[in-house]
Design a protein around this motif. Structure first.
Motif, PDB file in Angstrom:
ATOM      1  N   VAL A  44       0.840  -1.206   0.000  1.00 32.86           N
ATOM      2  CA  VAL A  44       0.000   0.000   0.000  1.00 32.86           C
ATOM      3  C   VAL A  44       0.876   1.257   0.000  1.00 32.86           C
ATOM      4  O   VAL A  44       0.576   2.220  -0.713  1.00 32.86           O
ATOM      5  CB  VAL A  44      -0.990  -0.006   1.184  1.00 32.86           C
ATOM      6  CG1 VAL A  44      -1.740   1.315   1.275  1.00 32.86           C
ATOM      7  CG2 VAL A  44      -1.973  -1.164   1.042  1.00 32.86           C
ATOM      8  N   LEU A  45       1.956   1.237   0.756  1.00 28.88           N
ATOM      9  CA  LEU A  45       2.842   2.406   0.747  1.00 28.88           C
ATOM     10  C   LEU A  45       3.486   2.602  -0.625  1.00 28.88           C
ATOM     11  O   LEU A  45       3.662   3.742  -1.074  1.00 28.88           O
ATOM     12  CB  LEU A  45       3.909   2.273   1.830  1.00 28.88           C
ATOM     13  CG  LEU A  45       3.408   2.369   3.264  1.00 28.88           C
ATOM     14  CD1 LEU A  45       4.553   2.151   4.252  1.00 28.88           C
ATOM     15  CD2 LEU A  45       2.723   3.705   3.521  1.00 28.88           C
ATOM     16  N   ALA A  46       3.809   1.525  -1.303  1.00 22.39           N
ATOM     17  CA  ALA A  46       4.439   1.631  -2.624  1.00 22.39           C
ATOM     18  C   ALA A  46       3.448   2.039  -3.706  1.00 22.39           C
ATOM     19  O   ALA A  46       3.756   2.891  -4.551  1.00 22.39           O
ATOM     20  CB  ALA A  46       5.095   0.296  -2.994  1.00 22.39           C
ATOM     21  N   SER A  47       2.251   1.455  -3.692  1.00 19.05           N
ATOM     22  CA  SER A  47       1.284   1.707  -4.770  1.00 19.05           C
ATOM     23  C   SER A  47       0.288   2.812  -4.445  1.00 19.05           C
ATOM     24  O   SER A  47      -0.387   3.316  -5.337  1.00 19.05           O
ATOM     25  CB  SER A  47       0.500   0.436  -5.084  1.00 19.05           C
ATOM     26  OG  SER A  47      -0.351   0.103  -3.999  1.00 19.05           O
ATOM     27  N   ARG A  48       0.166   3.127  -3.151  1.00 23.23           N
ATOM     28  CA  ARG A  48      -0.817   4.098  -2.650  1.00 23.23           C
ATOM     29  C   ARG A  48      -2.255   3.635  -2.942  1.00 23.23           C
ATOM     30  O   ARG A  48      -3.152   4.443  -3.114  1.00 23.23           O
ATOM     31  CB  ARG A  48      -0.557   5.499  -3.186  1.00 23.23           C
ATOM     32  CG  ARG A  48       0.844   6.008  -2.830  1.00 23.23           C
ATOM     33  CD  ARG A  48       1.021   7.481  -3.038  1.00 23.23           C
ATOM     34  NE  ARG A  48       0.104   8.314  -2.278  1.00 23.23           N
ATOM     35  CZ  ARG A  48       0.257   8.664  -1.002  1.00 23.23           C
ATOM     36  NH1 ARG A  48       1.275   8.214  -0.316  1.00 23.23           N
ATOM     37  NH2 ARG A  48      -0.636   9.453  -0.402  1.00 23.23           N
ATOM     38  N   ALA A  49      -2.443   2.305  -3.010  1.00 19.53           N
ATOM     39  CA  ALA A  49      -3.763   1.754  -3.336  1.00 19.53           C
ATOM     40  C   ALA A  49      -3.935   0.377  -2.706  1.00 19.53           C
ATOM     41  O   ALA A  49      -2.956  -0.309  -2.389  1.00 19.53           O
ATOM     42  CB  ALA A  49      -3.937   1.665  -4.848  1.00 19.53           C
ATOM     43  N   ALA A  50      -5.187  -0.012  -2.561  1.00 19.95           N
ATOM     44  CA  ALA A  50      -5.551  -1.349  -2.093  1.00 19.95           C
ATOM     45  C   ALA A  50      -6.994  -1.605  -2.490  1.00 19.95           C
ATOM     46  O   ALA A  50      -7.714  -0.678  -2.880  1.00 19.95           O
ATOM     47  CB  ALA A  50      -5.405  -1.465  -0.579  1.00 19.95           C
ATOM     48  N   VAL A  51      -7.408  -2.854  -2.387  1.00 18.42           N
ATOM     49  CA  VAL A  51      -8.795  -3.220  -2.648  1.00 18.42           C
ATOM     50  C   VAL A  51      -9.305  -4.001  -1.446  1.00 18.42           C
ATOM     51  O   VAL A  51      -8.661  -4.942  -0.986  1.00 18.42           O
ATOM     52  CB  VAL A  51      -8.946  -4.068  -3.925  1.00 18.42           C
ATOM     53  CG1 VAL A  51     -10.403  -4.467  -4.132  1.00 18.42           C
ATOM     54  CG2 VAL A  51      -8.408  -3.322  -5.140  1.00 18.42           C
ATOM     55  N   ILE A  52     -10.466  -3.580  -0.942  1.00 20.32           N
ATOM     56  CA  ILE A  52     -11.142  -4.319   0.118  1.00 20.32           C
ATOM     57  C   ILE A  52     -12.168  -5.222  -0.545  1.00 20.32           C
ATOM     58  O   ILE A  52     -12.979  -4.762  -1.348  1.00 20.32           O
ATOM     59  CB  ILE A  52     -11.834  -3.366   1.099  1.00 20.32           C
ATOM     60  CG1 ILE A  52     -10.798  -2.546   1.853  1.00 20.32           C
ATOM     61  CG2 ILE A  52     -12.710  -4.150   2.072  1.00 20.32           C
ATOM     62  CD1 ILE A  52     -11.407  -1.513   2.763  1.00 20.32           C
ATOM     63  N   LEU A  88     -18.407 -10.684  -2.907  1.00 25.07           N
ATOM     64  CA  LEU A  88     -19.770 -10.157  -2.927  1.00 25.07           C
ATOM     65  C   LEU A  88     -19.785  -8.683  -3.308  1.00 25.07           C
ATOM     66  O   LEU A  88     -20.703  -8.212  -3.981  1.00 25.07           O
ATOM     67  CB  LEU A  88     -20.423 -10.327  -1.549  1.00 25.07           C
ATOM     68  CG  LEU A  88     -20.570 -11.748  -1.045  1.00 25.07           C
ATOM     69  CD1 LEU A  88     -21.101 -11.751   0.375  1.00 25.07           C
ATOM     70  CD2 LEU A  88     -21.458 -12.561  -1.970  1.00 25.07           C
ATOM     71  N   ALA A  89     -18.773  -7.958  -2.850  1.00 20.46           N
ATOM     72  CA  ALA A  89     -18.628  -6.529  -3.144  1.00 20.46           C
ATOM     73  C   ALA A  89     -17.163  -6.183  -2.963  1.00 20.46           C
ATOM     74  O   ALA A  89     -16.406  -6.931  -2.329  1.00 20.46           O
ATOM     75  CB  ALA A  89     -19.487  -5.689  -2.211  1.00 20.46           C
ATOM     76  N   HIS A  90     -16.771  -5.066  -3.536  1.00 14.88           N
ATOM     77  CA  HIS A  90     -15.401  -4.618  -3.308  1.00 14.88           C
ATOM     78  C   HIS A  90     -15.360  -3.099  -3.305  1.00 14.88           C
ATOM     79  O   HIS A  90     -16.244  -2.441  -3.853  1.00 14.88           O
ATOM     80  CB  HIS A  90     -14.437  -5.205  -4.348  1.00 14.88           C
ATOM     81  CG  HIS A  90     -14.407  -4.476  -5.651  1.00 14.88           C
ATOM     82  ND1 HIS A  90     -15.362  -4.643  -6.628  1.00 14.88           N
ATOM     83  CD2 HIS A  90     -13.530  -3.560  -6.138  1.00 14.88           C
ATOM     84  CE1 HIS A  90     -15.064  -3.870  -7.667  1.00 14.88           C
ATOM     85  NE2 HIS A  90     -13.970  -3.191  -7.400  1.00 14.88           N
ATOM     86  N   ALA A  91     -14.324  -2.571  -2.651  1.00 17.42           N
ATOM     87  CA  ALA A  91     -14.081  -1.130  -2.616  1.00 17.42           C
ATOM     88  C   ALA A  91     -12.615  -0.897  -2.953  1.00 17.42           C
ATOM     89  O   ALA A  91     -11.731  -1.503  -2.345  1.00 17.42           O
ATOM     90  CB  ALA A  91     -14.404  -0.560  -1.243  1.00 17.42           C
ATOM     91  N   GLU A  92     -12.387  -0.058  -3.944  1.00 14.69           N
ATOM     92  CA  GLU A  92     -11.026   0.276  -4.344  1.00 14.69           C
ATOM     93  C   GLU A  92     -10.610   1.537  -3.587  1.00 14.69           C
ATOM     94  O   GLU A  92     -11.344   2.522  -3.543  1.00 14.69           O
ATOM     95  CB  GLU A  92     -10.962   0.471  -5.855  1.00 14.69           C
ATOM     96  CG  GLU A  92     -11.350  -0.807  -6.588  1.00 14.69           C
ATOM     97  CD  GLU A  92     -11.385  -0.685  -8.100  1.00 14.69           C
ATOM     98  OE1 GLU A  92     -10.779   0.263  -8.647  1.00 14.69           O
ATOM     99  OE2 GLU A  92     -12.028  -1.539  -8.728  1.00 14.69           O
ATOM    100  N   LEU A  93      -9.425   1.472  -2.976  1.00 14.58           N
ATOM    101  CA  LEU A  93      -8.976   2.519  -2.076  1.00 14.58           C
ATOM    102  C   LEU A  93      -7.744   3.249  -2.595  1.00 14.58           C
ATOM    103  O   LEU A  93      -6.869   2.646  -3.212  1.00 14.58           O
ATOM    104  CB  LEU A  93      -8.624   1.935  -0.707  1.00 14.58           C
ATOM    105  CG  LEU A  93      -9.659   1.070  -0.007  1.00 14.58           C
ATOM    106  CD1 LEU A  93      -9.118   0.591   1.332  1.00 14.58           C
ATOM    107  CD2 LEU A  93     -10.961   1.817   0.162  1.00 14.58           C
ATOM    108  N   GLU A  94      -7.688   4.524  -2.236  1.00 17.05           N
ATOM    109  CA  GLU A  94      -6.517   5.355  -2.474  1.00 17.05           C
ATOM    110  C   GLU A  94      -5.973   5.773  -1.110  1.00 17.05           C
ATOM    111  O   GLU A  94      -6.740   6.220  -0.245  1.00 17.05           O
ATOM    112  CB  GLU A  94      -6.932   6.579  -3.282  1.00 17.05           C
ATOM    113  CG  GLU A  94      -5.864   7.631  -3.422  1.00 17.05           C
ATOM    114  CD  GLU A  94      -6.403   8.868  -4.115  1.00 17.05           C
ATOM    115  OE1 GLU A  94      -6.040   9.080  -5.274  1.00 17.05           O
ATOM    116  OE2 GLU A  94      -7.199   9.602  -3.477  1.00 17.05           O
TER     117      GLU A  94
END
Length: 192
Positions: A44-52, A88-94
């Motif tokens: 997350v620190l490298a890409s500044r992104a994640a997916v829940i 079931l669902a996902h959230a893309e994060l910055e």
């Protein structure tokens, strides 16, 4: 409030990491607090992104803890990385900002895209039991053995009453990990 989720994150080399993790829901942000060391933290620190990923397949939680991380993935829509194909669902994060901490850094994120893929029909008691057992397994090195045994005995009641094949499979993976831990740490696994 904390939601038990599966987080997918991606390394600079494009390697996807899948990890179960509680996500804190704040007013308009989500807070991820991985324990160090953490591949999720590094990614997350490298890409500044994640997916829940929100899933009711508890095998994914147990599987990640027991080394079974080969779950089908598909490309995320707005952030670099991938999400679970059967979620079931996902959230893309910055990543907005982060606070350093020796044990659990704080990653403050905002949702940039979210989607529902299937209805959530609720957890049965066996699914809940597997989730709680997975949390216990992730803390075997921190908790007293009598607490682990008493919690597992209670969780087993719900598992025995409501489990299907997926829940039994996930529970078995976690129990194998506990047995391996007991054999590797005989002093910790002694009854007090």
């Amino acid at each position: 409030m904390i939601r038990e989720t599966i987080i997918t994150s991606c390394s600079p080399q494009g390697v996807v990491h899948i990890a179960p993790m509680g996500v804190h829901v704040l007013d308009d942000e989500l807070l991820i607090m991985p324990f160090r060391p953490s591949t999720t933290l590094d990614n997350v620190l490298a890409s500044r992104a994640a997916v829940i990923n929100y899933t009711d397949d508890v095998r994914i939680f147990a599987g990640c803890l027991s080394g079974r991380r080969d779950w089908p993935l598909i490309q995320a829509e707005r952030v670099p990385g991938q999400r679970l194909a059967e979620t079931l669902a996902h959230a893309e994060l910055e990543l907005l900002r982060w606070e350093e901490d020796e044990l659990r850094p704080k990653l403050y994120c905002r949702v940039v895209h979210e989607a529902n893929h299937a209805p959530f029909r609720g957890f049965n008691r066996a699914q809940y039991a597997v989730l709680e057992a997975a949390i216990l397994v992730s803390r075997l090195h921190m908790l007293p053995w009598d607490k682990i045994e008493s919690e597992l005995a209670y969780l087993r009641i719900g598992l025995d009453k409501t489990a299907g094949a997926k829940e039994l499979e996930a529970w078995g993976w976690l129990m194998d990990m506990i047995e391996d831990f007991k054999h590797a740490n005989p002093d910790k696994a002694v009854r007090t």
